[in-house]
Design an enzyme around this catalytic site. Structure first.
Site, PDB file in Angstrom:
ATOM      1  N   GLY A  41       0.474  -1.538  -0.454  1.00 11.20           N
ATOM      2  CA  GLY A  41       0.071  -0.013  -0.205  1.00 11.20           C
ATOM      3  C   GLY A  41       0.768   1.234   0.078  1.00 11.20           C
ATOM      4  N   HIS A 446     -25.931  26.860  12.345  1.00 10.25           N
ATOM      5  CA  HIS A 446     -25.227  28.007  14.080  1.00 10.25           C
ATOM      6  C   HIS A 446     -25.587  27.061  14.772  1.00 10.25           C
ATOM      7  CE1 HIS A 446     -24.628  31.377  17.166  1.00 10.25           C
ATOM      8  NE2 HIS A 446     -25.487  30.391  18.228  1.00 10.25           N
TER       9      HIS A 446
END
Length: 463
Positions: A41, A446
């Site tokens: 990998g 918010h």
């Protein structure tokens, strides 16, 4: 000499871009071989991106626990078990190795563990890790060999057996005093992590500031944060001699503008840049040319100077980020199929995973000045973003560059909570070509960090 085996594509190195290309071509019915000398990998899941962020998170947990009383949680004495830290990281790596092996199996691409080098045009000889040789010829070949940590020529440094990020992530003990040579991205991430684990830490930076490619205000803010956590930072500190052995006792002598100084520590970590892994892979035999720095020479389509040979990632001078290697894969994949994708039209973001993190996309303020591009600049302290009042994460600021003669967003820098996630919204706006007013006037939830866009863009000076 072994008999030549023929493939549609041979990929030298199993890093991010190369393995994605291998899996894609394998699933498409192509015969593909990937040659990897060490890490299944590539380095990202084995010794770089994922392991470092894993340990940085462990360090953040340690830091939060030590400061838990501030939030109303009372704890007893806290200490770090570096063996457990390393074990947690290794468990993740083992999962990644299993994932990669399964991906190779499912795609049909063949992973060959061994050291590869060119012995002729589009022909690679592999010295197998378990013995023997194989000779691979590809209709097309992709070089994806990555880079390694640079070790500067300082008397005594080689003998000191200094750590790179690879060895630092394998430590099962806590250095009593870690000296970090280099104040770039990797250096400051590792410095903060080991300080939070409990080490004394000193950063020696030869340049005038930390993070030499960033604006001075970003550099000064992270220096303030690191100093607040007890990390010593020496700027304009030129090391000229090293003695001792890292892991036992090590001494670094530096010259500063004021005087010569001697820094004594237990361990030494070197983070001063990267060198392409192009030595010893037979580029001359392949007809592949290198640039003056030793990186593979490619055009905007990632083609090398040899017909049918491509290059991906760090080794060809692409910005040294895994996400860039992913885009390199897409470019090579499409160009192999007759497309015309290029590297010179992409907008590349990045994040430094300190706490708070640092993120940037597009131009910095100093780049704009250097290039003579007139900009309007707006800056917002993170303490003015209401969410940080609730979380006590008020360090840092957001900064945006807008064209002086139009309303395009040219760059965004941020040091602050969730900087990487916040930056993605700016990047999307830049890709879409949105004028800054679209973000200024957007209805943003918010309490979120991105809610700061309103006052940030609302303070852009008028044309």
């Amino acid at each position: 000499m072994p008999q030549t085996e023929h493939f549609d594509c041979v990929i030298l190195g199993s890093g991010q871009g190369g393995k994605l290309l291998a899996w894609h071509l394998g699933r498409s019915g192509k015969r593909v071989a990937v040659v990897e000398r060490r890490w299944v990998g590539g380095s990202c899941p084995a010794v770089a991106c994922l392991p470092s962020k894993n340990e940085l998170w462990s360090a953040r947990v340690a830091h939060l626990v030590r400061h838990a009383a501030k939030y109303g949680t009372i704890t007893d004495a806290v200490k770090t078990d570096m063996r457990k830290v390393r074990s947690r990281k290794q468990d993740m790596i083992d999962r990644e190795v299993a994932f990669h092996l399964n991906a190779y199996k499912e795609s049909g691409a063949e992973l060959i563990m061994g050291g590869g080098r060119f012995v002729g045009p589009k022909t690679v000889q592999v010295a197998l890790n378990d013995g023997g040789l194989r000779l691979l010829a590809g209709k097309e070949v992709v070089i994806n060999v990555g880079s390694h940590a640079a070790i500067p020529s300082i008397p005594g440094l080689e003998e000191a057996r200094a750590l790179t990020h690879i060895e630092a992530l394998e430590l099962d003990y806590l250095p009593s005093h870690l000296i970090v040579l280099g104040g770039g991205y990797v250096g400051i991430e590792m410095a903060q992590a080991f300080r939070r684990f409990g080490s004394r830490v000193t950063i020696l930076e030869p340049g005038r500031q930390l993070l030499g490619r960033e604006d001075h205000d970003i550099s000064e803010e992270i220096r303030r944060v690191l100093g607040g956590e007890g990390i010593d930072v020496l700027l304009n500190a030129l090391p000229y001699a090293v003695s001792g052995v890292s892991g036992d006792a090590v001494t670094v002598k530096v010259r500063t503008a004021e005087a010569e100084r001697t820094i004594e520590g237990s361990d030494l970590l070197v983070t001063v840049g990267r060198v392409a892994n192009t030595s010893g892979i037979g580029v001359d035999e392949a007809g592949v040319q290198l640039d003056a720095r030793g990186f593979i020479q490619v055009d905007e389509r990632l083609q090398t100077t040899a017909s049918g040979v491509w290059a991906i990632g760090d080794c060809c001078g692409s910005p040294e980020f895994t996400h860039v290697s992913v885009d390199d894969f897409r470019i090579v994949r499409d160009n192999m199929a007759g497309g015309n994708r290029r590297t010179d039209d992409r907008l590349i973001p990045y994040v430094v995973f300190t706490d708070p993190p640092i993120a940037r996309v597009g131009m910095s303020e100093e780049e704009a000045k250097r290039l003579g591009i007139p900009v309007r600049v707006s800056k917002l302290p993170m303490s003015h973003v209401l969410r940080t009042e609730a979380t006590d994460e008020t360090d840092g600021f957001m900064k945006v560059l807008v064209g002086a003669n139009d309303d395009r967003i040219l760059g965004f820098s941020m040091i602050g909570s969730e900087a990487g996630e916040v930056m993605v919204a700016i990047q999307a706006a830049m890709i879409a070509g949105l004028p800054f007013q679209k973000l200024r006037d957007a209805v943003i939830a918010h309490l979120t960090i991105a809610e700061g866009f309103g006052p940030l863009f609302g303070s852009v000076p008028p044309r």
